[in-house]
Design a protein around this motif. Structure first.
Motif, PDB file in Angstrom:
ATOM      1  N   ARG A 136       0.829  -1.199   0.000  1.00 16.62           N
ATOM      2  CA  ARG A 136       0.000   0.000   0.000  1.00 16.62           C
ATOM      3  C   ARG A 136       0.871   1.261   0.000  1.00 16.62           C
ATOM      4  N   THR A 137       2.049   1.160   0.602  1.00 16.99           N
ATOM      5  CA  THR A 137       2.961   2.307   0.637  1.00 16.99           C
ATOM      6  C   THR A 137       3.445   2.642  -0.773  1.00 16.99           C
ATOM      7  N   TYR A 138       3.884   1.601  -1.509  1.00 18.20           N
ATOM      8  CA  TYR A 138       4.363   1.822  -2.889  1.00 18.20           C
ATOM      9  C   TYR A 138       3.170   2.040  -3.849  1.00 18.20           C
ATOM     10  N   ASN A 139       2.123   1.200  -3.681  1.00 17.07           N
ATOM     11  CA  ASN A 139       0.901   1.276  -4.512  1.00 17.07           C
ATOM     12  C   ASN A 139       1.229   1.280  -6.001  1.00 17.07           C
ATOM     13  N   GLN A 140       2.148   0.391  -6.372  1.00 18.02           N
ATOM     14  CA  GLN A 140       2.617   0.375  -7.766  1.00 18.02           C
ATOM     15  C   GLN A 140       1.524  -0.051  -8.739  1.00 18.02           C
ATOM     16  N   ASP A 141       0.653  -0.996  -8.325  1.00 14.73           N
ATOM     17  CA  ASP A 141      -0.376  -1.505  -9.220  1.00 14.73           C
ATOM     18  C   ASP A 141      -1.711  -0.776  -9.057  1.00 14.73           C
ATOM     19  N   LYS A 142      -1.667   0.276  -8.245  1.00 10.76           N
ATOM     20  CA  LYS A 142      -2.841   1.130  -8.032  1.00 10.76           C
ATOM     21  C   LYS A 142      -4.054   0.363  -7.533  1.00 10.76           C
ATOM     22  N   GLU A 143      -3.781  -0.735  -6.745  1.00  7.22           N
ATOM     23  CA  GLU A 143      -4.910  -1.480  -6.210  1.00  7.22           C
ATOM     24  C   GLU A 143      -5.515  -0.798  -4.979  1.00  7.22           C
TER      25      GLU A 143
ATOM     26  N   THR B 275      -6.620   2.981  -3.095  1.00  9.63           N
ATOM     27  CA  THR B 275      -6.965   4.364  -3.403  1.00  9.63           C
ATOM     28  C   THR B 275      -5.862   5.295  -2.917  1.00  9.63           C
ATOM     29  N   LYS B 276      -5.875   6.527  -3.394  1.00  9.90           N
ATOM     30  CA  LYS B 276      -4.889   7.506  -2.959  1.00  9.90           C
ATOM     31  C   LYS B 276      -5.014   7.743  -1.456  1.00  9.90           C
ATOM     32  N   GLU B 277      -6.229   7.782  -0.966  1.00  9.29           N
ATOM     33  CA  GLU B 277      -6.455   8.013   0.462  1.00  9.29           C
ATOM     34  C   GLU B 277      -5.884   6.879   1.300  1.00  9.29           C
ATOM     35  N   GLU B 278      -6.018   5.638   0.802  1.00  5.38           N
ATOM     36  CA  GLU B 278      -5.470   4.494   1.538  1.00  5.38           C
ATOM     37  C   GLU B 278      -3.945   4.534   1.558  1.00  5.38           C
ATOM     38  N   GLN B 279      -3.359   4.919   0.422  1.00  9.40           N
ATOM     39  CA  GLN B 279      -1.891   5.035   0.384  1.00  9.40           C
ATOM     40  C   GLN B 279      -1.418   6.126   1.335  1.00  9.40           C
ATOM     41  N   LEU B 280      -2.071   7.287   1.308  1.00 10.08           N
ATOM     42  CA  LEU B 280      -1.670   8.383   2.191  1.00 10.08           C
ATOM     43  C   LEU B 280      -1.855   8.015   3.660  1.00 10.08           C
ATOM     44  N   SER B 281      -2.863   7.208   3.961  1.00 10.08           N
ATOM     45  CA  SER B 281      -3.071   6.752   5.337  1.00 10.08           C
ATOM     46  C   SER B 281      -1.866   5.939   5.816  1.00 10.08           C
ATOM     47  N   ALA B 282      -1.346   5.086   4.926  1.00 13.36           N
ATOM     48  CA  ALA B 282      -0.164   4.280   5.274  1.00 13.36           C
ATOM     49  C   ALA B 282       1.059   5.164   5.461  1.00 13.36           C
ATOM     50  N   LEU B 283       1.260   6.117   4.541  1.00  9.63           N
ATOM     51  CA  LEU B 283       2.441   6.986   4.626  1.00  9.63           C
ATOM     52  C   LEU B 283       2.386   7.845   5.880  1.00  9.63           C
ATOM     53  N   PHE B 284       1.204   8.381   6.180  1.00 11.26           N
ATOM     54  CA  PHE B 284       1.079   9.179   7.405  1.00 11.26           C
ATOM     55  C   PHE B 284       1.376   8.325   8.629  1.00 11.26           C
ATOM     56  N   THR B 285       0.837   7.119   8.670  1.00 17.66           N
ATOM     57  CA  THR B 285       1.012   6.244   9.840  1.00 17.66           C
ATOM     58  C   THR B 285       2.473   5.866  10.029  1.00 17.66           C
ATOM     59  N   LEU B 286       3.163   5.577   8.925  1.00 21.24           N
ATOM     60  CA  LEU B 286       4.590   5.247   9.034  1.00 21.24           C
ATOM     61  C   LEU B 286       5.354   6.410   9.654  1.00 21.24           C
TER      62      LEU B 286
ATOM     63  N   PHE C  80     -11.782  -8.434   8.301  1.00 21.47           N
ATOM     64  CA  PHE C  80     -12.494  -8.118   7.064  1.00 21.47           C
ATOM     65  C   PHE C  80     -12.081  -6.754   6.493  1.00 21.47           C
ATOM     66  N   GLN C  81     -11.944  -5.744   7.390  1.00 20.18           N
ATOM     67  CA  GLN C  81     -11.644  -4.400   6.901  1.00 20.18           C
ATOM     68  C   GLN C  81     -10.176  -4.233   6.484  1.00 20.18           C
ATOM     69  N   ALA C  82      -9.363  -5.264   6.703  1.00 21.18           N
ATOM     70  CA  ALA C  82      -7.968  -5.219   6.267  1.00 21.18           C
ATOM     71  C   ALA C  82      -7.742  -6.162   5.082  1.00 21.18           C
ATOM     72  N   GLU C  83      -8.829  -6.520   4.402  1.00 21.32           N
ATOM     73  CA  GLU C  83      -8.747  -7.523   3.341  1.00 21.32           C
ATOM     74  C   GLU C  83      -7.766  -7.123   2.240  1.00 21.32           C
ATOM     75  N   LYS C  84      -7.791  -5.873   1.812  1.00 21.03           N
ATOM     76  CA  LYS C  84      -6.907  -5.454   0.723  1.00 21.03           C
ATOM     77  C   LYS C  84      -5.444  -5.550   1.132  1.00 21.03           C
ATOM     78  N   ASP C  85      -5.133  -5.186   2.373  1.00 24.90           N
ATOM     79  CA  ASP C  85      -3.754  -5.328   2.870  1.00 24.90           C
ATOM     80  C   ASP C  85      -3.337  -6.793   2.873  1.00 24.90           C
ATOM     81  N   MET C  86      -4.259  -7.695   3.280  1.00 27.60           N
ATOM     82  CA  MET C  86      -3.948  -9.121   3.371  1.00 27.60           C
ATOM     83  C   MET C  86      -3.685  -9.722   1.984  1.00 27.60           C
ATOM     84  N   ILE C  87      -4.522  -9.373   1.071  1.00 25.82           N
ATOM     85  CA  ILE C  87      -4.378  -9.921  -0.284  1.00 25.82           C
ATOM     86  C   ILE C  87      -3.045  -9.487  -0.884  1.00 25.82           C
ATOM     87  N   ALA C  88      -2.722  -8.212  -0.738  1.00 20.51           N
ATOM     88  CA  ALA C  88      -1.496  -7.693  -1.341  1.00 20.51           C
ATOM     89  C   ALA C  88      -0.247  -8.202  -0.626  1.00 20.51           C
TER      90      ALA C  88
END
Length: 794
Positions: A665-672, A674-685, A769-777
Motif C-alpha cells: 500500500r505504501t508503494y501502490n505500484q499496481d494502483k490497487e 486508493t490515494k487516500e489508503e496510500q496516504l493513510s499508510a504513509l502518514f502512519t509510518l 475483514f476491513q484489512a482484506e486489501k492489505d492481506m491480499i497484497a
C-alpha cells in the motif's frame, strides 16, 4: 527510483562526536531561568583522581535520561556537573604518586602536590561524560547557575564554611575530647559512616590471669592481646554459673601486674571464648559503650600515629600489629598463653584505606545529630524513594547512630575550619560569612581580641569531606538567594545505595539543621553493575569492563540503550557484557533501517483523523499504549519497562508485521489501493517513526537527533514529549495481526516456500475483514474467506 533522506546506510559511532561537540559549542543545554517549572538534579560529583568506571557511565547516562525527559515535558532543568576534588582520596593519590607522606612535607607543598593531581585528571572526567552524550547545563566552570562546580573552589569552600559558622552560632557544633574512630592509614579521625567491616585473618589467644588472694587462675580469650595494658575490668554474664563465685574479686593482668575488678555484666557472652571478657580502652565499640556506661576512666595506650605509648610499657613505640606480635611472644615466653587458634575475625576497617580502625582518645569538633534522628526519620517519610525499599536502608542507619558526628579531620586538602583562638584568654574568634578562610596561614579578621590581645592562633584542622559534600543541593540551588527560596526543595537526588548512610543522610541532616525542612522531593537510589555471570566487578577478578573500551568499540548510543533495556537499576543489580551491548547496537541499526525506508516517502500533511485503514489504526493504538506507559514510568525514573516494550515494538509489531503488511500500500505500484489508503499508510509510518524517536530521545539522544534532523528538520530535544491521544475503535489489535502473520509465514516455511509465494486460498477471522486489501497484497493471495479458524492453502 525513490531516494532516502537518510543517505548513510547505517548508524555509525563516528557520528556521535560531531553531535556532542555541536551541543557543547552551541551551549544547547545551558540553564535558562525562565517561567517554566524547575526540575533540579543534585548530581553526585565524582572524584576526579580516577577515570570514570562502568558504574559512573551507567548511572550518569540514566541521570541524563531523567534530565532530557523532563525538558521534553516542559521543565527548565538544572543539571550541573560537579567534580569532587576534596579530601582523603586526593591526598592519598598525591602521597602514592609523589611517594611522600603528609607528615613529611610542609602543608603548602602538600597542597601543591594535590593540585597537580587534580589538574591532570579533571579534564579527562569531563571528556568522558561529553562522549556519553550527557546534557549537563555547562562544560565550563564559573559562577552562573548550572556551571561546572569544583568542591575545592574558593566559592564552594566559602559556602561550606558559612554553613559551619551558622551551625556554630546555633550551638550545633561543639568541641570535646572523647574516643574517636581513627584510621592509622589516613592518619585522621573518621565518622562511623566511613567504617565498613571485613573478615580478616587473626588469632584468638587464650591468656592466663591470676585471681588475687587465691591459687585460682582464669583464662580469657582475646584477639587484642596488646591491649592487656589497658584492661580495666573483667566481666562474665550474670547467668554464667561457672564464674559467679568470682563476683567482686580482683584479677591481676599478666606481665603488667595491674589489679582489675571482676564483675558480672550482660555484655559478656557465655558462648564466646571462655565466657570471660577483658574490657580494654579500646578494642571495639562494645568497649567504648561499656566504659561510657560504667563511667570508667580509660587508659589510652595507642597514640594518634598508631603507635603504642607509655601506658603500654615495653611495647611503647611499636605499631599496633607489631605490638600484638611482641605481646604474644612475651606471653608465651612467660607461660601465660594457654592456647592460640587461627580464625577469621570481623574487623572494622576504613572504607577508603582499608586499614583496621583504632579507637583513640582525641579532641575533635562534633555536630549534634542524636537530638535530630527523629526529625530525619520523619523527613524520610516525606521523600519519594525510587525504589521505595531503599528508604529502609536510611532508616536502618538512623537506628544505628549512637554518637554525634565528629566533623574535624587532621589532614590538609579540605575545607579549613574557620576559627581562630586568642592565646591570652582562649576566646574563639568566628569570622563573618561570605569569604573563604585559611586560618592556618591567615590572620584573623580582627586586629584585637576583646581582652585586648593581638596574639592569635589559627585552627589547623579541616572539615570532614562529607561536611563539604552534604551542601551540594545548597550550592547548586544558590543557598541564601531568592532563587533558592523560590525553588526548594530540590527535585531529585540520584545516588548509589552504598552512600545512603553518608551522602544522603548527612545532606538531609545538615540541610534540616540549616533550613528546618526537607531538601529533596525525590531520591533515586541505584544498585551495582555486575559482570555477565552476576559477580561484582573487581580488578583482582579481572572482570572489570572499562567504559572507554565500550565507547571505542560501539560508541555511546548502544551502551546507553543497554542501560535502559537491561533492567531497572533502582530495583536490582545489572549484568554487563560486550554481548549485551552489541545486542543493543543491533536495535539502533534496526531503528536506522526503518527510518531510512520511511525517509524515502514524504510525510503527508494529514492528521490522525485522516487514518482510514484498519491496519494503521491497530499499530497506532499499540503505540498509544506504549506512549502512556513511557510517560508514566519515565516520570518514576524507570526507563527499563518502557524501553523493553519499545524495543519489542520496533522489532516485532512495527518492522516485522505492520511494515511488511503495508509495504504494497505504501508503494501502490499496481494502483490497487486508493490515494487516500496510500496516504493513510504513509502518514502512519511517519507518525509512528516520529513518536518512536521522541520516546527514545532521552535514551539514545544522538541517533534520534540525527534521524529527526535529517527527516523533519528540527531538534528532537526541543520537541514536546508525545501524548497518546484518543485510541481508535479498531476491529483487531496488532497482536492479532502478528499472530495471523506468524501462522501464514510458518505454513509457507514448513513447505520451504518463500514468504512471497502465492496462496491459493486463505481463511481468516471476520475481524480482519476491513484489512482484506492489505492481506491480499501482502500475502499474495487471490481470495480470502472468513471463518472461525485460520487456514492456508498453498
Amino acid at each position: 527510483m525513490l531516494e532516502p533522506k537518510l543517505k548513510e546506510k547505517s548508524w555509525k559511532k563516528e557520528f556521535e562526536q560531531g553531535i556532542c561537540e555541536k551541543w557543547k559549542k552551541d551551549e544547547a543545554y545551558a540553564f535558562v531561568d525562565d517561567d517554566k517549572k524547575l526540575f533540579s538534579i543534585d548530581t553526585p560529583p565524582p572524584y576526579v583522581n580516577t577515570p570514570i568506571h562502568i558504574g559512573h557511565a551507567t548511572t550518569y547516562s540514566l541521570m541524563d535520561m531523567f534530565a532530557r525527559f523532563r525538558r521534553m515535558k516542559g521543565f527548565k532543568v538544572l543539571f550541573p556537573l560537579g567534580l569532587d576534588r576534596n579530601g582523603l582520596p586526593i591526598e592519598m593519590a598525591a602521597e602514592k604518586k609523589f611517594n611522600v607522606s603528609l607528615k613529611d612535607v610542609s602543608r603548602e607543598r602538600f597542597i601543591d602536590l594535590c593540585k597537580q593531581i587534580l589538574e591532570e585528571s579533571s579534564t579527562a572526567t569531563m571528556d568522558s561524560f561529553l562522549r556519553l552524550g550527557i546534557s549537563f547545563n555547562s562544560w565550563e566552570t564559573g559562577g552562573k547557575t548550572g556551571d561546572v562546580y569544583l568542591t575545592d573552589s574558593d566559592e564552594y569552600r566559602a559556602l561550606t564554611q558559612a554553613t559551619f559558622i551558622d551551625m556554630w552560632q546555633k550551638g550545633l557544633i561543639y568541641e570535646d575530647e572523647r574516643v574517636n574512630n581513627y584510621c592509622p592509614g589516613c592518619k585522621t579521625t573518621i565518622a562511623d559512616a566511613e567504617i565498613e567491616y571485613a573478615d580478616l585473618p587473626s588469632s584468638l589467644v587464650s591468656i592466663n590471669f591470676r585471681v588475687k588472694h587465691s591459687h585460682e587462675s582464669i583464662v580469657i580469650a582475646t584477639t587484642r592481646p596488646e591491649l592487656v595494658c589497658s584492661c580495666s575490668m573483667i566481666i562474665f554474664h550474670p547467668d554464667d554459673e561457672r564464674y559467679k563465685h568470682l563476683e567482686s574479686k580482683t584479677a591481676v593482668t599478666p606481665l603488667y601486674g595491674k589489679e582489675v575488678p571482676i564483675r558480672s555484666h550482660p555484655y559478656a557472652d557465655p558462648a564466646k571464648g571462655t565466657g570471660l571478657m577483658m574490657m580494654c580502652s579500646f578494642g571495639d565499640q562494645a568497649d567504648i559503650r561499656f566504659f561510657r556506661e560504667q563511667k570508667m576512666q580509660p587508659v589510652i595506650s595507642i597514640n594518634q600515629d598508631g603507635r603504642m605509648n607509655r601506658s603500654a610499657g615495653f611495647l611503647e613505640g611499636l605499631l599496633v600489629k607489631e605490638a600484638r606480635d611482641k605481646m604474644k611472644e612475651k606471653l608465651k615466653e612467660k607461660g601465660f598463653v594457654v592456647d592460640e587458634k587461627k580464625l577469621i575475625h570481623r574487623t572494622p576497617i576504613c572504607e577508603r584505606s582499608k586499614h583496621p580502625i583504632e579507637f583513640i582518645h582525641m579532641k575533635e569538633f562534633y555536630l549534634k545529630q542524636l537530638d535530630f534522628i527523629g526529625n530525619i526519620r520523619d523527613i524520610s517519610k516525606e521523600i519519594n524513594f525510587f525504589s521505595s525499599h531503599s528508604r529502609q536502608i536510611l532508616l536502618d542507619w538512623l537506628d544505628s547512630v549512637t554518637l554525634d558526628w565528629a566533623v574535624s579531620r587532621r589532614r590538609y586538602y579540605a575545607t579549613e575550619i574557620p576559627l581562630w583562638y586568642c592565646n591570652s584568654c582562649k576566646e574563639t574568634i568566628v569570622p563573618q560569612k561570605g569569604n573563604y578562610y585559611k586560618p592556618w596561614k591567615e590572620k584573623p579578621p580582627v586586629e584585637k581580641c576583646k581582652c585586648g590581645s593581638s596574639d592569635f592562633r589559627g585552627e589547623d584542622r579541616v572539615l570532614d569531606t562529607w561536611f563539604d559534600s552534604s551542601i551540594s543541593p545548597l550550592y547548586i540551588m544558590k543557598y541564601g538567594t531568592k532563587f533558592f527560596e523560590n525553588n526548594t526543595p530540590c527535585s531529585l537526588r540520584p545516588q548509589g545505595k552504598e552512600i545512603i548512610r553518608t551522602w544522603l543522610y548527612y545532606t538531609l541532616l545538615r540541610c534540616y539543621l540549616l533550613k528546618g525542612s526537607n531538601i529533596f522531593k525525590d531520591v533515586w537510589i541505584n544498585y551495582h553493575i555486575l559482570d555477565d555471570k552476576g559477580k561484582k566487578m573487581s580488578k583482582s577478578l579481572g572482570n572489570v569492563i572499562d567504559p572507554h573500551k565500550i565507547l571505542e568499540r560501539y560508541g555511546a548510543e548502544p551502551f546507553r540503550l543497554w542501560c535502559a533495556v537491561e533492567g531497572n537499576l533502582a530495583d536490582s543489580d545489572l549484568k554487563c557484557s560486550f554481548e549485551r551491548i552489541e545486542g543493543a547496537a543491533k536495535t539502533i541499526t534496526k531503528l536506522w533501517n526503518v527510518a531510512r525506508f520511511i525517509s524515502m516517502f514524504e510525510m503527508p500533511d494529514l492528521g490522525l483523523q485522516d487514518v482510514i485503514c484498519e491496519t494503521d489504526k491497530a499499530i497506532i493504538n499499540e503505540l498509544a499504549e506504549i506512549t502512556d506507559l513511557a510517560d508514566d514510568y519515565y516520570m518514576k525514573y524507570d526507563f527499563h519497562s518502557p524501553a523493553a516494550r519499545i524495543k519489542n515494538f520496533l522489532w516485532e509489531a512495527f518492522a516485522s508485521h505492520y511494515m511488511e503488511i503495508v509495504k504494497p500500500r505504501t508503494y501502490n505500484q499496481d494502483k490497487e489501493f486508493t490515494k487516500e489508503e496510500q496516504l493513510s499508510a504513509l502518514f502512519t509510518l511517519h507518525y509512528c517513526l516520529k513518536t518512536l524517536l521522541k520516546l527514545l530521545a532521552p535514551i539514545i539522544p544522538m541517533a534520534t537527533y540525527r534521524i529527526y534532523s535529517d527527516l523533519y528538520g528540527g531538534d528532537i530535544h526541543a520537541e514536546e514529549f508525545p501524548k497518546a491521544g484518543k485510541k481508535f475503535l479498531a476491529s483487531f489489535t496488532i497482536s492479532d495481526l502478528s499472530e495471523l502473520n506468524g501462522m501464514i509465514w510458518k505454513a509457507k516455511k514448513d513447505k520451504q516456500l518463500s514468504l512471497k509465494s502465492p496462496i491459493k486460498s486463505l481463511t481468516v477471522s471476520k475481524k480482519f475483514f476491513q484489512a482484506e486489501k492489505d492481506m491480499i497484497a501482502a500475502h499474495n493471495t487471490e481470495k480470502i474467506e472468513y471463518g472461525d479458524r485460520t487456514e492456508v492453502e498453498l
